[in-house]
Design a protein around this motif. Structure first.
Motif, short mmCIF file in Angstrom:
data_model
loop_
_atom_site.label_atom_id
_atom_site.label_comp_id
_atom_site.label_asym_id
_atom_site.label_seq_id
_atom_site.Cartn_x
_atom_site.Cartn_y
_atom_site.Cartn_z
N HIS A 1 44.39 36.43 50.68
CA HIS A 1 43.21 37.26 50.91
C HIS A 1 43.15 37.86 52.31
O HIS A 1 42.07 38.05 52.87
CB HIS A 1 41.95 36.43 50.67
N GLU A 2 44.29 38.18 52.89
CA GLU A 2 44.30 38.75 54.23
C GLU A 2 43.51 40.06 54.28
O GLU A 2 42.84 40.35 55.26
CB GLU A 2 45.74 38.99 54.68
N LEU A 3 43.57 40.84 53.21
CA LEU A 3 42.88 42.13 53.21
C LEU A 3 41.37 41.93 53.36
O LEU A 3 40.71 42.69 54.08
CB LEU A 3 43.19 42.88 51.91
N GLY A 4 40.81 40.93 52.69
CA GLY A 4 39.38 40.68 52.81
C GLY A 4 38.99 40.27 54.21
O GLY A 4 37.93 40.69 54.72
N VAL A 5 39.80 39.46 54.86
CA VAL A 5 39.51 39.04 56.22
C VAL A 5 39.60 40.23 57.17
O VAL A 5 38.77 40.38 58.08
CB VAL A 5 40.48 37.92 56.66
N LYS A 6 40.56 41.10 56.96
CA LYS A 6 40.66 42.30 57.79
C LYS A 6 39.44 43.19 57.62
O LYS A 6 38.93 43.77 58.58
CB LYS A 6 41.93 43.07 57.45
N ALA A 7 38.96 43.28 56.39
CA ALA A 7 37.76 44.08 56.14
C ALA A 7 36.57 43.54 56.93
O ALA A 7 35.78 44.30 57.51
CB ALA A 7 37.45 44.10 54.65
N GLY B 1 24.14 26.68 46.35
CA GLY B 1 25.23 26.85 45.40
C GLY B 1 26.56 26.74 46.08
O GLY B 1 26.69 26.14 47.16
N VAL B 2 27.57 27.32 45.45
CA VAL B 2 28.93 27.27 45.98
C VAL B 2 29.61 28.62 45.77
O VAL B 2 29.24 29.39 44.88
CB VAL B 2 29.78 26.16 45.30
N ALA B 3 30.58 28.88 46.63
CA ALA B 3 31.44 30.05 46.48
C ALA B 3 32.84 29.55 46.20
O ALA B 3 33.37 28.73 46.96
CB ALA B 3 31.41 30.92 47.73
N PHE B 4 33.44 30.02 45.12
CA PHE B 4 34.80 29.63 44.76
C PHE B 4 35.75 30.73 45.23
O PHE B 4 35.57 31.91 44.89
CB PHE B 4 34.93 29.44 43.25
N VAL B 5 36.76 30.35 46.00
CA VAL B 5 37.73 31.32 46.52
C VAL B 5 38.77 31.61 45.45
O VAL B 5 39.39 30.68 44.90
CB VAL B 5 38.41 30.78 47.79
N LEU C 1 25.20 40.23 45.39
CA LEU C 1 24.77 38.96 45.99
C LEU C 1 25.35 38.75 47.38
O LEU C 1 24.68 38.20 48.26
CB LEU C 1 25.17 37.81 45.07
N VAL C 2 26.60 39.14 47.59
CA VAL C 2 27.26 38.93 48.87
C VAL C 2 27.74 40.27 49.40
O VAL C 2 27.80 41.25 48.66
CB VAL C 2 28.46 37.95 48.74
N PRO C 3 28.07 40.37 50.70
CA PRO C 3 28.57 41.65 51.25
C PRO C 3 29.82 42.13 50.51
O PRO C 3 30.57 41.35 49.93
CB PRO C 3 28.89 41.30 52.71
N GLU C 4 30.04 43.44 50.56
CA GLU C 4 31.17 44.02 49.84
C GLU C 4 32.51 43.46 50.30
O GLU C 4 33.45 43.35 49.51
CB GLU C 4 31.16 45.54 50.00
N TRP C 5 32.61 43.09 51.58
CA TRP C 5 33.90 42.59 52.08
C TRP C 5 34.25 41.23 51.50
O TRP C 5 35.41 40.81 51.56
CB TRP C 5 33.89 42.52 53.61
N ALA C 6 33.28 40.53 50.92
CA ALA C 6 33.53 39.17 50.40
C ALA C 6 34.01 39.22 48.96
O ALA C 6 33.57 38.44 48.12
CB ALA C 6 32.27 38.33 50.53
N PHE C 7 34.94 40.14 48.67
CA PHE C 7 35.42 40.28 47.30
C PHE C 7 36.39 39.17 46.90
O PHE C 7 36.84 39.13 45.76
CB PHE C 7 36.09 41.65 47.11
N PHE C 8 36.69 38.25 47.81
CA PHE C 8 37.63 37.18 47.51
C PHE C 8 36.95 35.92 47.00
O PHE C 8 37.61 34.90 46.81
CB PHE C 8 38.48 36.86 48.75
N LEU D 1 41.02 28.39 44.97
CA LEU D 1 41.84 28.07 46.13
C LEU D 1 41.08 27.17 47.10
O LEU D 1 41.65 26.33 47.78
CB LEU D 1 42.24 29.38 46.83
N ASP D 2 39.77 27.36 47.16
CA ASP D 2 38.91 26.52 48.00
C ASP D 2 37.48 26.66 47.50
O ASP D 2 37.17 27.55 46.70
CB ASP D 2 39.02 26.93 49.47
N VAL D 3 36.59 25.77 47.99
CA VAL D 3 35.19 25.78 47.60
C VAL D 3 34.35 25.79 48.87
O VAL D 3 34.59 25.00 49.79
CB VAL D 3 34.83 24.56 46.74
N ILE D 4 33.36 26.68 48.93
CA ILE D 4 32.51 26.84 50.11
C ILE D 4 31.06 26.56 49.70
O ILE D 4 30.54 27.19 48.77
CB ILE D 4 32.61 28.26 50.69
#
Length: 603
Positions: A356-362, A258-262, A291-298, A244-247
């Protein structure tokens, strides 16, 4: 007591048992032998460059295999006869501990010195032919080891191995197919595609180049669109989805880039993430979950690092302080990406939140700044529809919070008609975010929803009407006393709702306790009886504006009127989505059968 002189002994190692330990307990698959071979070859080249700065290449590793024998050749630092005895024949030995190259340790891939021993998981014989680049006059040497623990060392004529470097040859175990050309090429590409040396595999349809460097995220592109298309193609090919996006990710302190793929689809917060981690350009794991926090499951990340520590199997990251700092830094970069979208690209943000609204809320639960930035965009289920809290708070004060989905459904229709603002806090993270609202805006009041809030908004009957209904109310209360429910009559909208069942959490807990007491034996029944509380009773509110309720209240036959009340209670109970107690089930069955009997008795 006489003293004896202690004697010194050396441990005996069962090589077959050790190989079995490696293949079945340390490594997840025998395929890691390719990684070990590539690791040794690249480290040898790195060591030669460190020892001889004038060495300019070629930096190339060549693999030749026919399925039964595999040879891998590198132009690295090589070994002398003494080094072969010291390093190859000593379990746990590693040339990377040599003092001459210790200063360049961070440039090496290997850390544990298990090395070639892992190759015994697929080979019965390992032959290493090497010539040292540091001692140019030293002869070439050949070390041949078998899986029974024996080995031989012989000198090799210079003509047979004229150049410094090393050739490792594996002889496949009978029945094994790990040395097939296509499989070797695929594994070499999987592990070594980002390595800073040219790696070719021969033996199939022709030479196959498996390296593709530098990493896509470090390359120069003519435009941002071209870069995004290249990264999208990589994500589809390697991870199996179009992002969906690249970070972009960059943590210099940890040597992480590196990169994070949404993810383009919603995923459960409890799902196990699978991030792809390279260590000094060699693939370490495809399933890193720390590697990343648990909330970043997206997101799914692909990174390279030169400082994070691998575990002994080199198939995951060691969860130490360095990784914890890196994890926090990557989390900050993901959070900044979301905040930047909120400020600069609302359309893109809405597309992201739709998935990914749930991840942002987390994340927003623990980040007041992000919560404040995201409040206009996050949607909640309310009596005014699905809307943001900021919009909802402008219209409704105070905001009432229903703690469960069932509690919200029980009152939503009535509360909306009465102009009462209720938010459904039964979904994951929603209650915490609603409760955090007053901290951001002190003018907003949030209160827990209580039954009295709804009942107080309902219109009372005039005195004459209430007196006329007294006999009906007495009958109704007598019928529902067995399920511990009171009955009142009010007028409210919408007219289509005949009855509303109201209670609070204390009342529900007391009913559950009473039911458990009734079903328990004497011992547990006595214990449950001792914790009985005087909780308020649930309340069935009948809507006098509803035609069915008006007709039921006018029924002269007490038995039939009681059956009508039981049916109204059953309908309100089902509409509230609560679990049925045994007493409720018995009451519903009785009212249903009584209605059938009344309908059919004159037939």
């Amino acid at each position: 007591m006489s003293e004896t002189t202690p004697t010194s002994h050396t441990f005996q190692v069962d090589l077959r048992g050790l190989v079995d330990l490696l293949s079945h307990h340390l490594y997840s698959s025998p395929k890691v032998y390719v990684r070990e071979l590539l690791q040794n070859a690249v480290d040898a080249i790195t060591a030669r460059r460190s020892a001889d700065p004038s060495f300019t290449g070629p930096y190339a590793v060549r693999i030749v295999t026919d399925g039964k024998r595999l040879r891998i050749t590198d132009p690295g630092v090589g070994l002398t006869v003494a080094e072969v005895h010291k390093l190859l024949a000593t379990i746990g030995g590693s040339s990377k501990r040599d003092e001459e190259i210790e200063g360049a340790r961070r440039d090496f891939l290997g850390q544990f010195g298990i090395g070639l021993l892992a190759c015994f998981t697929v080979a019965s014989v390992i032959t290493v032919t090497s010539r040292s680049a540091r001692e140019t006059g030293a002869p070439a040497v050949r070390w041949t080891a078998r899986d029974d623990g024996s080995y031989t060392v012989t000198e090799v004529p210079a003509a047979e191995h004229p150049e410094p470097g090393t050739t490792v040859e594996l002889t496949a175990r009978p029945g094994e197919d790990w040395l097939g050309p296509r499989k070797v090429a695929d594994l070499a590409r999987e592990y070594g595609s980002l390595l800073p040396v040219d790696i070719t595999v021969e033996g199939g349809d022709g030479p196959v180049t498996v390296t593709d460097t530098p990493p896509l995220w470090e390359r120069e592109y003519p435009t941002q669109t071209a870069r995004r298309m290249a990264l999208n193609e990589y994500c589809e090919r390697v991870l199996g989805f179009e992002p969906l996006d690249v970070i972009d990710l960059d943590v210099p302190l940890a040597g992480v880039k590196g990169v994070a793929f949404v993810l383009p689809h919603a995923t459960s917060p409890s799902s196990r993430p699978a991030h792809r981690v390279h260590l000094k350009r060699m693939l370490l794991t495809e399933t890193a979950d720390n590697l990343v926090p648990e909330w970043a499951f997206f997101v799914r990340c692909v990174i390279d690092t030169d400082t994070l520590r691998p575990t002994a199997s080199r198939e995951s990251l060691y969860d130490d302080e360095a990784l914890a700092v890196t994890r926090d830094a990557l989390g900050s970069q993901l959070r900044e990406w979301i905040s930047r979208m909120a400020a600069e690209d609302p359309t893109r943000l809405e597309a992201f939140l739709a998935v990914h609204e749930l991840g942002v809320k987390a994340l927003a639960r623990h980040d007041p700044e992000l919560l404040e930035a995201m409040l206009p965009w996050l949607r909640f289920e309310t009596t005014a529809g699905r809307t943001s809290l900021t919009e909802f708070a402008r219209v409704y004060q105070p905001i009432y919070l229903a703690s469960t989905v069932d509690e919200y459904r029980q009152v939503a229709q009535i509360a909306a008609a009465q102009g009462i603002g209720v938010v459904n806090g039964g979904y994951t993270y929603d209650a915490e975010l609603v409760e955090a609202l007053p901290r951001l805006d002190p003018s907003v009041k949030v209160e827990a929803l209580q039954p009295g809030v709804i009942s107080a908004s309902l219109d009372a009957l005039d005195t004459g009407t209430e007196l006329a209904l007294q006999r009906f109310l007495n009958t109704a209360r007598a019928r529902l006393d067995q399920v511990d429910v009171d009955v009142v009559v009010r007028e409210f909208n919408p007219v289509t709702v005949p009855a509303l069942l109201l209670d609070d959490r204390e009342a529900r807990r007391e009913r559950q306790r009473a039911e458990a007491e009734a079903q328990a034996d004497d011992l547990w029944g006595g214990i449950l009886a001792s914790i009985k509380r005087d909780a308020p009773r649930a309340q069935l509110v009948l809507n006098h504006r509803n035609p069915i309720v008006r007709r039921a209240s006018a029924v002269a036959d007490p038995e039939l009127a009681g059956t009508a009340v039981e049916s109204l209670y059953g309908q309100a109970l089902l509409m509230s989505h609560r679990p049925l107690r045994s007493a409720d089930t018995a009451l519903l069955n009785r009212s249903f059968m009584n209605l059938l009997e009344h309908i059919t008795k004159d037939q």
